[in-house]
Design a protein around this motif. Structure first.
Motif, mmCIF file in Angstrom:
data_model
loop_
_atom_site.group_PDB
_atom_site.id
_atom_site.type_symbol
_atom_site.label_atom_id
_atom_site.label_comp_id
_atom_site.label_asym_id
_atom_site.label_seq_id
_atom_site.Cartn_x
_atom_site.Cartn_y
_atom_site.Cartn_z
ATOM 1 N N GLU A 63 21.256 -2.276 -23.681
ATOM 2 C CA GLU A 63 19.934 -1.728 -23.349
ATOM 3 C C GLU A 63 19.643 -1.850 -21.860
ATOM 4 O OE1 GLU A 63 17.314 -2.356 -27.417
ATOM 5 O OE2 GLU A 63 17.444 -4.019 -25.991
ATOM 6 N N ASP B 61 22.189 0.451 -16.853
ATOM 7 C CA ASP B 61 21.568 1.629 -16.241
ATOM 8 C C ASP B 61 22.643 2.686 -15.981
ATOM 9 O OD1 ASP B 61 19.757 3.320 -15.024
ATOM 10 O OD2 ASP B 61 19.790 2.251 -13.107
ATOM 11 N N ARG C 215 25.528 7.651 -20.099
ATOM 12 C CA ARG C 215 24.260 7.797 -20.835
ATOM 13 C C ARG C 215 24.526 8.066 -22.319
ATOM 14 N NH1 ARG C 215 22.462 10.642 -17.413
ATOM 15 N NH2 ARG C 215 21.166 9.189 -16.310
ATOM 16 N N ARG D 82 26.022 4.916 -23.959
ATOM 17 C CA ARG D 82 24.983 3.900 -24.165
ATOM 18 C C ARG D 82 24.208 4.190 -25.448
ATOM 19 N NH1 ARG D 82 19.510 3.369 -22.936
ATOM 20 N NH2 ARG D 82 18.870 1.249 -22.398
ATOM 21 N N GLU E 165 27.207 -8.554 -14.522
ATOM 22 C CA GLU E 165 26.629 -7.327 -15.073
ATOM 23 C C GLU E 165 27.731 -6.338 -15.444
ATOM 24 O OE1 GLU E 165 23.273 -7.077 -15.380
ATOM 25 O OE2 GLU E 165 23.106 -9.088 -14.502
#
Length: 196
Positions: free
Chosen positions: A25, A28, A35, A38, A121
């Motif tokens: 979540e 980015d 996208r 994700r 990350e």
């Protein structure tokens, strides 16, 4: 954001799928491929409580690592024995929802390098279909990290690879790499150089 060693408390194991979902979540996306990946990962994880385990054949989480040298100039790729292609190290999370820890563990096992550090990350995510022998075809929900090798690191592959090769990040054209591996090298290499 920081580089973490295997003994860092932030890499402690957890079996809570919500922890893995939170990582995805928070990711980015920088392009449409990320996208879409994700959203697919989130949908599958929310529908399948067992998606931390390889026995979830709708799709399960994996962790991959772009292993870079200390100068962030080269990446260590493996020629995968089963798939017969050059890939980054990675594999199943096997119940561990700490995805950065899983990527670091896989990188250590598959390269034999001690003292690796993982960027805290995720730098890329990918969904790809696999059809291993003796298993139903399924999706790998791959969350990808940069892992940095110490100066003078000596690699030693395991039984999952036929060869390991350090390749300049600026010159990956000589290998037959899939688009997802090239994307990981691009995004991960940028992070590695910025934070070396």
């Amino acid at each position: 954001m920081s580089w973490l060693r295997a003994d860092d408390p932030a890499l402690g194991s957890t079996a809570d799928l919500a922890d893995a979902i939170a990582v995805v979540e928070a990711f980015d996306p920088v392009d449409e491929v990320q996208r879409a990946a994700r959203e697919q990962i989130l949908d599958l994880c929310r529908q399948h409580d067992e998606s931390l385990h390889r026995t979830c054949y709708s799709g399960h989480l994996t962790g991959s690592a772009l292993v870079v040298d200390a100068a962030a100039e080269r990446t260590l790729l493996m020629f995968h024995r089963k798939l017969q292609m050059w890939l980054q190290p990675g594999g199943h999370v096997d119940g561990d929802a700490n995805l950065a820890a899983a990527a670091l563990r896989e990188a250590t096992e598959e390269t034999g390098i001690e003292g690796l550090e993982v960027w805290s990350e995720a730098v890329d995510i990918d969904v790809h279909r696999v059809a291993p022998p003796k298993e139903p075809a399924h999706f790998h929900l791959d969350v990808r990290y940069v892992v940095r090798a110490p100066e003078g690191a000596k690699e030693q592959g395991n039984d999952e690879s036929e060869a390991l090769r350090w390749v300049p990040l600026a010159d990956l054209g000589g290998l037959d790499l899939d688009d997802a591996t090239r994307r990981l090298a691009d995004y991960g290499g940028t992070i590695a150089r910025r934070y070396r």
